[in-house]
Design a protein around this motif. Sequence first.
Motif, PDB file in Angstrom:
ATOM      1  N   TRP A  52      -3.524  22.582  13.950  1.00  0.00           N
ATOM      2  CA  TRP A  52      -4.206  23.765  14.450  1.00  0.00           C
ATOM      3  C   TRP A  52      -3.264  24.621  15.302  1.00  0.00           C
ATOM      4  O   TRP A  52      -3.428  25.825  15.396  1.00  0.00           O
ATOM      5  N   SER A  53      -2.263  24.016  15.895  1.00  0.00           N
ATOM      6  CA  SER A  53      -1.278  24.763  16.671  1.00  0.00           C
ATOM      7  C   SER A  53      -0.457  25.686  15.786  1.00  0.00           C
ATOM      8  O   SER A  53       0.181  26.630  16.263  1.00  0.00           O
ATOM      9  N   GLY A  54      -0.433  25.392  14.490  1.00  0.00           N
ATOM     10  CA  GLY A  54       0.336  26.201  13.554  1.00  0.00           C
ATOM     11  C   GLY A  54       1.769  25.749  13.398  1.00  0.00           C
ATOM     12  O   GLY A  54       2.542  26.335  12.647  1.00  0.00           O
ATOM     13  N   SER A  55       2.126  24.670  14.112  1.00  0.00           N
ATOM     14  CA  SER A  55       3.514  24.232  14.120  1.00  0.00           C
ATOM     15  C   SER A  55       3.944  23.601  12.798  1.00  0.00           C
ATOM     16  O   SER A  55       5.137  23.612  12.470  1.00  0.00           O
ATOM     17  N   THR A  56       3.000  23.046  12.065  1.00  0.00           N
ATOM     18  CA  THR A  56       3.358  22.340  10.829  1.00  0.00           C
ATOM     19  C   THR A  56       2.317  22.599   9.758  1.00  0.00           C
ATOM     20  O   THR A  56       1.121  22.495  10.017  1.00  0.00           O
ATOM     21  N   THR A  57       2.788  22.924   8.573  1.00  0.00           N
ATOM     22  CA  THR A  57       1.900  23.046   7.421  1.00  0.00           C
ATOM     23  C   THR A  57       2.471  22.215   6.285  1.00  0.00           C
ATOM     24  O   THR A  57       3.682  21.943   6.232  1.00  0.00           O
ATOM     25  N   ARG A  58       1.596  21.802   5.397  1.00  0.00           N
ATOM     26  CA  ARG A  58       2.031  21.049   4.226  1.00  0.00           C
ATOM     27  C   ARG A  58       1.159  21.444   3.049  1.00  0.00           C
ATOM     28  O   ARG A  58      -0.057  21.575   3.183  1.00  0.00           O
ATOM     29  N   THR A  99      -9.046  15.139  15.194  1.00  0.00           N
ATOM     30  CA  THR A  99      -8.605  15.606  16.512  1.00  0.00           C
ATOM     31  C   THR A  99      -7.155  15.218  16.789  1.00  0.00           C
ATOM     32  O   THR A  99      -6.570  15.664  17.764  1.00  0.00           O
ATOM     33  N   ARG A 100      -6.590  14.411  15.922  1.00  0.00           N
ATOM     34  CA  ARG A 100      -5.205  13.989  16.092  1.00  0.00           C
ATOM     35  C   ARG A 100      -4.240  14.991  15.462  1.00  0.00           C
ATOM     36  O   ARG A 100      -4.531  15.612  14.450  1.00  0.00           O
ATOM     37  N   SER A 101      -3.076  15.108  16.076  1.00  0.00           N
ATOM     38  CA  SER A 101      -2.015  15.940  15.538  1.00  0.00           C
ATOM     39  C   SER A 101      -1.198  15.070  14.586  1.00  0.00           C
ATOM     40  O   SER A 101      -0.321  14.327  15.008  1.00  0.00           O
ATOM     41  N   LEU A 102      -1.517  15.176  13.304  1.00  0.00           N
ATOM     42  CA  LEU A 102      -0.887  14.296  12.321  1.00  0.00           C
ATOM     43  C   LEU A 102       0.567  14.661  12.088  1.00  0.00           C
ATOM     44  O   LEU A 102       0.957  15.830  12.128  1.00  0.00           O
ATOM     45  N   ILE A 103       1.361  13.636  11.800  1.00  0.00           N
ATOM     46  CA  ILE A 103       2.739  13.893  11.398  1.00  0.00           C
ATOM     47  C   ILE A 103       2.721  14.350   9.949  1.00  0.00           C
ATOM     48  O   ILE A 103       1.764  14.095   9.202  1.00  0.00           O
ATOM     49  N   PHE A 104       3.784  15.003   9.552  1.00  0.00           N
ATOM     50  CA  PHE A 104       3.867  15.601   8.230  1.00  0.00           C
ATOM     51  C   PHE A 104       3.534  14.600   7.128  1.00  0.00           C
ATOM     52  O   PHE A 104       2.781  14.904   6.199  1.00  0.00           O
ATOM     53  N   SER A 105       4.084  13.414   7.233  1.00  0.00           N
ATOM     54  CA  SER A 105       3.932  12.420   6.171  1.00  0.00           C
ATOM     55  C   SER A 105       2.509  11.887   6.055  1.00  0.00           C
ATOM     56  O   SER A 105       2.161  11.285   5.035  1.00  0.00           O
ATOM     57  N   SER A 106       1.702  12.081   7.065  1.00  0.00           N
ATOM     58  CA  SER A 106       0.321  11.583   7.052  1.00  0.00           C
ATOM     59  C   SER A 106      -0.697  12.633   6.642  1.00  0.00           C
ATOM     60  O   SER A 106      -1.866  12.324   6.426  1.00  0.00           O
ATOM     61  N   MET A 107      -0.272  13.857   6.527  1.00  0.00           N
ATOM     62  CA  MET A 107      -1.211  14.945   6.293  1.00  0.00           C
ATOM     63  C   MET A 107      -1.907  14.844   4.950  1.00  0.00           C
ATOM     64  O   MET A 107      -2.990  15.384   4.769  1.00  0.00           O
TER      65      MET A 107
END
Length: 126
Positions: A52-58, A99-107
């Motif tokens: 949601w922060s926009g820092s990472t998309t996949r 509610t968790r900030s997932l890492i890229f590999s978990s998205m």
Amino acid sequence: VQLQASGGGMVQAGGSLRLSCTPSARTFNSGTMGWFRQAPGKEREFVAAMRWSGSTTRHADSVKGRFTISRDRSKNTLYLQMNSLSPEDTAVYYCAATTRSLIFSSMDDGKAYDYWGQGTLVTVSS
């Protein structure tokens, strides 16, 4: 918290649609939201996700360059812009959130998401 997805419909191949997903509360400001889809007779598959922060998309390889995930903080809404649609994109599309900030590999792991919307049907005709 409920996730309300909308925007599905019927479109011809090559057309575009934009899906929207609005949580009933501003619960995921530090979390991750995404889109999954399930075609008739197939397993659910990952489409796209973002913090949601926009820092990472996949985006899934199958939609890269055609679909774009985004969010509007002021409207508390997640979007999936879908362009160049093909009949293979026909599916029920589900919004998911955690509610968790997932890492890229978990998205792309559906098990990582705690909340799911009711789904919106996208039908692409040839």
